[in-house]
Design a protein around this motif. Structure first.
Motif, mmCIF file in Angstrom:
data_model
loop_
_atom_site.group_PDB
_atom_site.id
_atom_site.type_symbol
_atom_site.label_atom_id
_atom_site.label_comp_id
_atom_site.label_asym_id
_atom_site.label_seq_id
_atom_site.Cartn_x
_atom_site.Cartn_y
_atom_site.Cartn_z
ATOM 1 N N ALA A 45 0.786 -1.150 0.004
ATOM 2 C CA ALA A 45 -0.118 -0.018 0.106
ATOM 3 C C ALA A 45 0.710 1.272 0.103
ATOM 4 C CB ALA A 45 -0.788 0.084 1.120
ATOM 5 N N PRO A 46 0.244 2.211 -0.635
ATOM 6 C CA PRO A 46 1.311 3.309 -0.732
ATOM 7 C C PRO A 46 1.663 3.942 0.563
ATOM 8 C CG PRO A 46 -0.661 3.789 -2.191
ATOM 9 C CD PRO A 46 -0.874 2.519 -1.480
ATOM 10 N N LEU A 47 1.020 3.852 1.490
ATOM 11 C CA LEU A 47 1.435 4.488 3.095
ATOM 12 C C LEU A 47 2.287 3.508 3.444
ATOM 13 C CD1 LEU A 47 0.883 6.371 5.133
ATOM 14 C CD2 LEU A 47 -0.777 4.766 6.299
ATOM 15 N N ASP A 48 2.474 2.276 3.261
ATOM 16 C CA ASP A 48 3.269 1.490 4.027
ATOM 17 C C ASP A 48 4.689 1.408 3.425
ATOM 18 O OD1 ASP A 48 1.386 0.387 5.646
ATOM 19 O OD2 ASP A 48 0.893 -1.133 4.428
ATOM 20 N N HIS A 49 4.418 1.751 2.219
ATOM 21 C CA HIS A 49 5.712 1.881 1.144
ATOM 22 C C HIS A 49 6.646 3.030 1.675
ATOM 23 C CE1 HIS A 49 8.095 0.909 -2.555
ATOM 24 N NE2 HIS A 49 7.834 2.217 -2.735
ATOM 25 N N LEU A 50 5.710 4.364 1.779
ATOM 26 C CA LEU A 50 6.483 5.630 1.977
ATOM 27 C C LEU A 50 6.803 5.706 3.503
ATOM 28 C CD1 LEU A 50 6.890 8.518 1.599
ATOM 29 C CD2 LEU A 50 4.635 9.094 2.422
ATOM 30 N N LEU A 51 6.060 5.153 4.594
ATOM 31 C CA LEU A 51 6.476 4.948 5.782
ATOM 32 C C LEU A 51 7.965 4.147 6.002
ATOM 33 C CD1 LEU A 51 3.186 5.130 7.917
ATOM 34 C CD2 LEU A 51 4.989 6.868 7.194
ATOM 35 N N SER A 52 8.059 3.113 5.099
ATOM 36 C CA SER A 52 9.158 2.173 5.351
ATOM 37 C C SER A 52 10.437 2.922 5.137
ATOM 38 C CB SER A 52 9.012 0.911 4.561
ATOM 39 O OG SER A 52 9.010 1.250 3.309
ATOM 40 N N ARG A 53 10.415 3.872 4.156
ATOM 41 C CA ARG A 53 11.672 4.707 3.683
ATOM 42 C C ARG A 53 11.924 5.905 4.564
ATOM 43 N NH1 ARG A 53 12.673 4.054 -2.243
ATOM 44 N NH2 ARG A 53 11.819 2.202 -2.571
ATOM 45 N N LEU A 54 11.130 6.113 5.459
ATOM 46 C CA LEU A 54 11.208 7.280 6.437
ATOM 47 C C LEU A 54 11.814 6.950 7.906
ATOM 48 C CD1 LEU A 54 8.053 9.296 5.645
ATOM 49 C CD2 LEU A 54 10.586 9.784 4.726
ATOM 50 N N GLU A 55 12.358 7.713 8.553
ATOM 51 C CA GLU A 55 12.973 7.451 9.894
ATOM 52 C C GLU A 55 12.460 8.504 10.940
ATOM 53 O OE1 GLU A 55 17.284 7.936 9.860
ATOM 54 O OE2 GLU A 55 17.708 6.640 8.186
ATOM 55 N N GLU A 80 8.609 8.618 -6.303
ATOM 56 C CA GLU A 80 8.022 9.755 -7.403
ATOM 57 C C GLU A 80 6.512 10.087 -6.740
ATOM 58 O OE1 GLU A 80 8.087 7.953 -10.996
ATOM 59 O OE2 GLU A 80 10.253 7.905 -11.271
ATOM 60 N N ILE A 81 6.001 11.210 -7.366
ATOM 61 C CA ILE A 81 4.661 11.538 -6.972
ATOM 62 C C ILE A 81 3.691 10.348 -7.313
ATOM 63 C CG2 ILE A 81 2.933 13.213 -7.623
ATOM 64 C CD1 ILE A 81 4.811 14.623 -6.107
ATOM 65 N N ALA A 82 3.782 9.541 -8.191
ATOM 66 C CA ALA A 82 2.992 8.372 -8.601
ATOM 67 C C ALA A 82 2.806 7.436 -7.604
ATOM 68 C CB ALA A 82 3.374 7.720 -9.693
ATOM 69 N N ASP A 83 3.942 7.597 -6.618
ATOM 70 C CA ASP A 83 3.972 6.480 -5.547
ATOM 71 C C ASP A 83 2.928 6.941 -4.404
ATOM 72 O OD1 ASP A 83 6.006 4.604 -6.488
ATOM 73 O OD2 ASP A 83 7.562 6.180 -6.113
ATOM 74 N N LEU A 84 2.528 7.860 -4.186
ATOM 75 C CA LEU A 84 1.671 8.630 -3.465
ATOM 76 C C LEU A 84 -0.009 8.048 -3.899
ATOM 77 C CD1 LEU A 84 2.429 12.233 -3.089
ATOM 78 C CD2 LEU A 84 3.280 10.155 -1.616
ATOM 79 N N PHE A 85 -0.096 7.092 -4.761
ATOM 80 C CA PHE A 85 -1.501 6.915 -5.289
ATOM 81 C C PHE A 85 -1.401 5.426 -5.326
ATOM 82 C CE2 PHE A 85 -0.726 11.177 -6.817
ATOM 83 C CZ PHE A 85 -1.875 11.667 -6.515
#
Length: 159
Positions: free
Chosen positions: A4-14, A67-72
């Protein structure tokens, strides 16, 4: 992207921290120790990303290889008549399942009220209101199930 976009994004942040309806973290673009980056999941799984330090969303995402597309969420497959037909069937079956669950629950409420009345116990105002709600919900479920009329009558033997 499979996650899911949220899980994908959060996994790259500290240093991600839950905050209200979303998350706050350090901005990977401008850095610092404060949690300037806000992430919120909007309708249909889309993500809203905002840096209170003034960074552009594309810079924030670029700093972590996105990329922006990863937010969707992923796009749906092509809209064909067969796909629309399958989607209608799935939606109808989901409604039927929900209607049957509601009937099961509301039938229990009606049964309990019936037991009370059979013992000549009056219902309280709250119980009477809940019984009325149960009857309305049964009628709503009936309206959903009405188009679905399989042949429920068993055929006569030898007919």
């Amino acid at each position: 992207m499979s996650a899911a976009p949220l899980d994908h994004l959060l996994s790259r942040l500290e240093g991600v921290q839950s905050s209200g309806r979303g998350y706050r973290t350090r901005c990977p673009s401008c850095g610092g120790q404060s949690r300037k980056l806000s992430i919120t999941e909007a309708d249909a799984g889309r993500l809203l990303v905002h840096c209170f330090g003034g960074c552009e969303t594309s810079d924030v995402l670029g700093a972590i290889g996105l990329e922006i597309a990863d937010l969707f969420p992923e796009r749906l497959p092509a809209d064909t008549p067969a796909a629309r037909h399958q989607a209608r069937i799935a939606a109808r079956e989901s409604q039927w399942g929900a209607a049957l669950e509601a009937l099961e629950h509301e039938a229990l409420i009606i049964h309990i009220a019936g037991q009370q009345l059979a013992k000549w116990h009056l219902l309280s105002i709250e119980d009477d209101q809940r019984l009325a709600l149960a009857l309305r919900r049964v009628e709503e479920a009936r309206a959903i199930l009405r188009p679905f009329r399989p042949n429920w009558r068993a055929k006569a033997v030898g007919a």
